[in-house]
Design an enzyme around this catalytic site. Structure first.
Site, mmCIF file in Angstrom:
data_model
loop_
_atom_site.group_PDB
_atom_site.id
_atom_site.type_symbol
_atom_site.label_atom_id
_atom_site.label_comp_id
_atom_site.label_asym_id
_atom_site.label_seq_id
_atom_site.Cartn_x
_atom_site.Cartn_y
_atom_site.Cartn_z
ATOM 1 C CG ASP A 128 -19.871 -0.150 10.172
ATOM 2 O OD1 ASP A 128 -20.219 0.857 10.735
ATOM 3 O OD2 ASP A 128 -18.556 -0.230 10.727
ATOM 4 N NE ARG A 174 -21.923 2.929 1.126
ATOM 5 C CZ ARG A 174 -20.763 3.910 0.794
ATOM 6 N NH1 ARG A 174 -20.554 4.506 -0.199
ATOM 7 N NH2 ARG A 174 -20.122 4.182 1.939
HETATM 8 P P1 IMP Z 1 -21.002 4.837 8.881
HETATM 9 O O1 IMP Z 1 -22.228 5.390 8.387
HETATM 10 O O2 IMP Z 1 -21.037 4.613 10.209
HETATM 11 O O3 IMP Z 1 -20.924 3.422 8.142
HETATM 12 O O4 IMP Z 1 -19.895 5.752 8.637
HETATM 13 C C1 IMP Z 1 -19.055 5.434 7.632
HETATM 14 C C2 IMP Z 1 -18.258 6.850 7.577
HETATM 15 O O5 IMP Z 1 -17.022 6.290 6.488
HETATM 16 C C3 IMP Z 1 -18.949 7.945 6.910
HETATM 17 O O6 IMP Z 1 -19.176 8.938 7.616
HETATM 18 C C4 IMP Z 1 -17.641 8.628 5.684
HETATM 19 O O7 IMP Z 1 -17.019 9.321 6.405
HETATM 20 C C5 IMP Z 1 -16.727 7.283 5.775
HETATM 21 N N1 IMP Z 1 -17.223 6.730 4.312
HETATM 22 C C6 IMP Z 1 -17.573 5.482 4.208
HETATM 23 N N2 IMP Z 1 -17.713 5.440 2.724
HETATM 24 C C7 IMP Z 1 -17.042 6.600 2.256
HETATM 25 C C8 IMP Z 1 -17.155 6.953 0.766
HETATM 26 O O8 IMP Z 1 -17.363 6.298 -0.043
HETATM 27 N N3 IMP Z 1 -16.588 7.911 0.565
HETATM 28 C C9 IMP Z 1 -16.170 8.932 1.529
HETATM 29 N N4 IMP Z 1 -16.283 8.452 2.815
HETATM 30 C C10 IMP Z 1 -16.638 7.452 3.336
#
Ligand code: IMP
Length: 204
Positions: free
Chosen positions: A79, A191
């Site tokens: 997440d 990450r």
């Molecule tokens: P998840 O997939 O529910 O964890 O959503 C994470 C959200 O955070 C993604 O849709 C991105 O918008 C944002 N996000 C997470 N990591 C990154 C990154 O490395 N760069 C840019 N946005 C990120």
């Protein structure tokens, strides 16, 4: 935190990546140095749970436990999101949701800029967080969190990344994550840091 007892994670084991996104599952498998076969929650017919927790760690654990319980295999979940100091940590766990159903990140980035104008703060400090959790069916779970600090810059610059990358300048750099060589981003990202911590917790 290292588990008190060594956990059994045999190389070659099939893990469930608690995501319906095959790209993310491939990325997870690659980050684990190809030690495991990774299938997605979609391939294992596991529905996506509601992300009801209030932290990245809580939601990663919830997704990993849910997939392990239903899929009867070791499961891995992540997440992640962007937190802005002047917005009291928003969008945080709502980072994906700020982009709306069409996943429009130009809109999400505009929203961040508008909120900053509304609060009238000059503080542009922000950070990305990535929580990673591994859960065993009916067993323990391990969770770690990686973070990268930086500042926000408007208008967005660069088209090499995804999500909020075009407005995020990591500490000590002048390019946004959107402009940067992807390998350079991968070497310092939230990450990558979370994966180092996870590998240290599970394998070292
Ligand atoms: P998840 O997939 O529910 O964890 O959503 C994470 C959200 O955070 C993604 O849709 C991105 O918008 C944002 N996000 C997470 N990591 C990154 C990154 O490395 N760069 C840019 N946005 C990120």
């Amino acid at each position: 935190m290292k588990p008190a007892m060594p956990l059994i994670l045999p190389a070659g084991e099939t893990l469930i990546a608690a995501t319906h996104n095959p790209g993310k599952a491939r990325e997870l498998a690659a980050l684990l140095d190809g030690r495991f076969k990774v299938i997605t929650a979609g391939e294992a017919n596991i529905p996506e749970p509601d992300e009801t927790e209030s932290t990245f760690v809580g939601n990663a654990l919830l997704k990993a436990r849910h997939a392990a319980q239903i899929g009867r295999r070791i499961a891995l979940a992540d997440d992640s999101g962007l937190s802005v100091t002047a917005l009291e940590g928003a969008p945080g766990i709502f980072s994906a949701r700020w982009a709306g159903p069409t996943k429009d990140f130009a809109l999400a980035m505009r929203k961040v800029e508008e909120r900053l104008e509304e609060v009238g703060s000059d503080d542009r400090a922000a950070w990305f967080t990535c929580a990673l959790a591994v859960a065993w069916p009916d067993g323990p779970a391990v969770v770690v969190e990686g973070r990268v600090d930086g500042t926000l810059s408007f208008p967005p610059r660069g088209n090499r990344g995804f999500g909020y990358d075009p407005i995020f300048v990591p500490e000590g750099h002048s390019q946004t994550f959107g402009e940067m060589d992807p390998a350079a981003k991968d070497a310092m990202s939230h990450r990558a840091r979370a994966f180092e911590l996870l590998k240290a917790a599970l394998f070292d």
